[in-house]
Design an enzyme around this catalytic site. Sequence first.
Site, PDB file in Angstrom:
ATOM      1  CB  SER A  27      -0.964  -0.051   1.188  1.00  0.00           C
ATOM      2  OG  SER A  27      -2.034   0.844   1.007  1.00  0.00           O
ATOM      3  CG  ASP A  86      -4.151  -1.853   0.610  1.00  0.00           C
ATOM      4  OD1 ASP A  86      -3.281  -2.506   1.211  1.00  0.00           O
ATOM      5  OD2 ASP A  86      -4.216  -0.612   0.632  1.00  0.00           O
TER       6      ASP A  86
END
Length: 317
Positions: A39, A153
């Site tokens: 991320s 993610d």
Amino acid sequence: MARIALVLGSGGARGYAHLGAVQELRERGHEIVAVSGTSMGAVVGGLVAAGKDEEFATWASTLTQRRVVRLADPTWSGGGAATAERLMAALDDIVGEVLIEDLPIPFTAVATDLAARREVWFQRGPLIPAIRASIAIPGLFTPAVVDGRVLVDGGLLNPLPLDPTAAAAADFTLAVSLQGPREPHEPASPARGFSVRTAEWATEWATELRRRFRRGDLGPDAGDDLADVVPIGSPEAPAEAPAESPGRPDVRTSEVVALSFDAMQSLITRYRLAALPPDVLVTIPLGAARTLDFHRATELLELGRTLTATALDAAGR
């Protein structure tokens, strides 16, 4: 001087602290020889591997809440509230079109394959699409589609990707976790403490959505939904919770998603650290910033630098 394997965790805007950690390592003369990130950790890690993190830090320091909303590129379909295409374009301007295998420092970006329910490591191929896949927070950013796989993610399964650097020829591994415990004096819920900032952010978001609807960029039924968008703290918002829902939290959907994601990642991070502890661990507390506080680069960078210096001193590095 030591050779460092650097692991950068997920946690939204708190990831600016990664930039401070890198600055502190360099100031001490250490060399980063491998990087992995999830991320926001993938954003910073990719730019560190490309030698462009200082340019990114300078650019990030200019961001305001208004610019952050526009960079998110709000949408009304596609599995998320924003596309992040403008953000990716900005990163592309900084780093250019580059392949991961051609970076000066070996780099791994971690994403999650929803259908296969497993993590995906990007160690080859274009850098920017790999970062885009790694940052796709479910519910906030639309998923990325790479080679027919729907990716979101990496923090969903691996918030602190220690595994990719395990075989690196490094003197020690330094990991920066963005999932540290809150300070004792901090409230467990942001319902009241975050209301002012949430109101500012939500107002910008709602305004941008309405603007797009008027231009015809959103779906034909979006207008009815937008009419019900009332930012917290606005004159139209009720002063008190409706009688039929006493105690209703004063938090928007984006905050619920972000806080839920933080809760999940905190638990997974503890298990990951127990299984494969780094030589040096830098922990950024959850209360340092909200996931979407991307306008606070300067202060979070300094926090990362300070906490990294403390951790290195404690470890005698």
